[in-house]
Design an enzyme around this catalytic site. Structure first.
Site, short mmCIF file in Angstrom:
data_model
loop_
_atom_site.label_atom_id
_atom_site.label_comp_id
_atom_site.label_asym_id
_atom_site.label_seq_id
_atom_site.Cartn_x
_atom_site.Cartn_y
_atom_site.Cartn_z
N LYS A 20 0.81 -0.85 -0.25
CA LYS A 20 0.38 -0.23 0.22
C LYS A 20 0.35 1.19 -0.26
O LYS A 20 1.40 1.51 0.77
CB LYS A 20 -0.94 0.37 0.93
CG LYS A 20 -2.04 1.32 0.62
CD LYS A 20 -2.55 2.23 2.68
CE LYS A 20 -1.20 2.75 2.58
NZ LYS A 20 -1.90 4.23 1.99
N GLU B 22 9.81 1.75 10.13
CA GLU B 22 11.18 2.43 10.17
C GLU B 22 10.21 3.76 10.32
O GLU B 22 9.70 4.64 9.51
CB GLU B 22 11.67 3.23 8.22
CG GLU B 22 12.37 1.32 8.47
CD GLU B 22 13.59 0.95 9.17
OE1 GLU B 22 14.55 2.54 10.21
OE2 GLU B 22 14.18 -0.06 8.97
N CYS C 36 13.43 10.97 7.09
CA CYS C 36 13.93 10.92 7.84
C CYS C 36 15.11 10.62 8.76
O CYS C 36 15.34 10.87 9.71
CB CYS C 36 12.94 9.33 8.59
SG CYS C 36 13.51 8.01 6.86
N GLU D 211 9.35 16.97 14.78
CA GLU D 211 10.74 16.60 13.12
C GLU D 211 10.07 17.34 12.48
O GLU D 211 9.09 18.16 12.35
CB GLU D 211 9.88 14.76 12.54
CG GLU D 211 10.93 14.27 11.83
CD GLU D 211 10.74 13.10 11.35
OE1 GLU D 211 9.38 12.60 11.36
OE2 GLU D 211 11.45 12.36 11.11
#
Ligand code: ADP
Length: 485
Positions: free
Chosen positions: A180, A255, A289, A386
């Protein structure tokens, strides 16, 4: 658009070897983040389509698990070759939906292909073990088997290579997959389906479903036929998926988010540090990331680093990624630009100084200026959150132990970087950083040969390296007795 780009731009789900629409016929529009224009559509699928994709993967597993490692390695090698023959169209497709500069898109296609090649090689080295038996009349062996059907959920920032890291080891191990992709960037994932077909993979080995994330995710995590879920995305969604996977005790690889520190010590080669800092911050407009979220610079070189780094950031060429030689494209969407604006406003309110950038780019749309903020303080929001945008906060520190403590002061633990020319310090800091990835005097370190994975709330498991394929294998211990010895 190149003719081959059109060929790889599949606007349908891939289930059991058929390219099909959603049951309802509903679609999701896919737009180019550089200009907001519609590129095409993909099916808006949900639970029923996902169920059928899982059934197709399950049926395909029956025979795929019996293929030899050599056969699977050859399939992967063919996929690698098709990728490398089509870097330009695949890069164009990626840039159209994701926005990164073409040069970065080509890099992503190439590194994705190199993950496939790596796992083609790894497929043939899945060794078991013969264990010395404590019983005279028994023998013991340990073997590895594919886990079965795996499901992969991928993000929009590396829509091609993040999937390579998942389907590569899955195919190598003998698993079949349901994929997906993120709705913003489905075409780079669907292209993998076309590549798998061209490479002669049996139908049902790779199935791809686009659409409603929580419905598809709900079915994937609940369906007992799925034995493993591998996810790259936010920590928030990762936690939901781990929770949902508990009901059928699936293996998970995660992750998740990062909050990467980049430490520059007084004894660093400052020009090299600036070069690494630019790559570690502004690649993909700061939307990775492993992008630096916090720069910690030691007091004696603070001013020098800020000046040189800001000068280099100001030189980055911002613009549409399919035109000209731009270094930085748009952010993925308006919400991302708004989040960056909020974080910058918060920093300024709390005493931060904008050295360069600090606002939307004059190009408008989703473009934001490469930004450097000095006098950053732990109380500012981006110390904990973040950024996922082209904003570089620079904090000052005095002592080595303070840098390590500040760098570790987060629930995340994915990438970290530091620059020093002192060998003892290099070891002390490397061992002190609680991170899954450490770059010493390097700002970009990802490669298929090395395991990629986070500590703490940044994730579970590793992708790539010798470790990568083992996430797709179950261990079986067999004891053979009654040997009459
Ligand atoms: P990002 O903030 O990078 O968009 P997300 O974690 O929201 O990261 O998304 C990463 C991937 O996870 C995307 O493919 C997205 O559609 C998917 N996703 C989001 N929410 C869910 C959910 N509840 N279940 C399954 N997948 C989800």
């Amino acid at each position: 658009m190149l003719a081959k780009t059109k060929h790889y731009m599949k606007q349908a789900n891939l289930v059991g070897g058929e390219w099909i629409k959603a049951d309802s016929g509903d679609v999701i529009k896919v737009t180019n983040p550089a200009n907001g224009l519609e590129i095409g559509t993909v099916p808006s699928s949900g639970k029923a389509e996902t169920k059928r994709a899982i059934a197709a993967a399950d049926a395909a597993f029956d025979s795929f698990k019996n293929t030899t490692a050599n056969e699977r390695a050859n399939m992967l090698r063919r996929m690698y070759e098709i990728m490398m023959d089509n870097v330009d169209p695949l890069a164009e497709l990626l840039t159209m939906e994701q926005g990164k500069p073409l040069v970065e898109a080509r890099g992503e296609i190439t590194i994705g292909a190199s993950y496939i090649l790596w796992f083609a090689e790894e497929a043939r080295r899945v060794y078991g073990n013969v264990v010395p038996s404590p019983w005279a009349d028994r023998r013991m062996m340990v073997t590895k088997e594919p886990v079965g059907v795996i499901a992969a959920i991928t993000p929009w920032n590396f829509p091609s290579s993040m999937l390579a890291r998942k389907i590569g080891p899955a195919i190598a191990a003998g698993c079949t997959s349901v994929v997906k992709p993120a709705s913003q960037t489905p075409y780079s994932a669907l292209a993998w389906g076309a590549i798998a077909e061209e490479a002669g993979l049996p139908p049902g080995v790779i199935n791809i479903v686009t659409g409603k994330a929580s419905e598809i995710g709900g079915e994937i995590t609940k369906n007992p036929a799925v034995k493993k879920v591998t996810f790259t995305g936010s920590t928030e969604v990762g936690k939901i998926l781990i929770r949902q996977c508990a009901s059928t005790v699936k293996k998970v690889s995660m992750e998740l988010g990062g909050n990467a520190p980049f430490i520059v010590f007084n004894d660093a080669d400052i020009d090299r540090a600036v070069e690494g800092a630019i790559a570690a911050k502004y690649r993909n407009s700061g939307q990775t990331c492993v992008c630096t979220n916090r720069f910690y610079v030691q007091s004696r070189v603070y001013k020098q680093f800020v000046e040189k780094f800001a000068a280099a950031a100001a030189k980055l060429r911002v613009g549409p990624s399919l035109e000209g030689n731009n270094d930085q494209g748009p952010l993925i969407d308006e919400a991302s630009v708004e989040k960056v604006e909020e974080l910058v406003a918060d920093a300024v309110k709390r005493g931060g100084t904008i050295v360069t950038g600090g606002k939307r780019h004059s190009l408008g749309g989703n473009f934001y200026e490469p930004t450097v903020i000095s006098d950053a303080k732990p109380r500012m929001r981006f110390s904990k959150e973040e950024i996922f945008g082209p904003v570089a906060p620079i904090y000052k520190f005095t002592k080595e132990e303070d840098a390590i403590r500040l760098a570790n002061d987060t629930e995340f633990g994915l990438a970290s970087y530091f620059y020093t020319q002192d060998l003892g310090r290099a070891y002390r800091v490397m061992e002190g950083l609680n991170y899954g990835l450490v770059g010493v005097n390097e700002g970009v370190i990802t490669t298929p040969e090395a395991p990629f994975g986070g500590h703490k709330e940044s994730g579970l498991g590793s992708e790539g390296g010798a470790e990568g394929i083992h996430e797709y294998l179950d261990t079986k211990y067999v004891c053979i007795g009654g040997l009459g010895l």
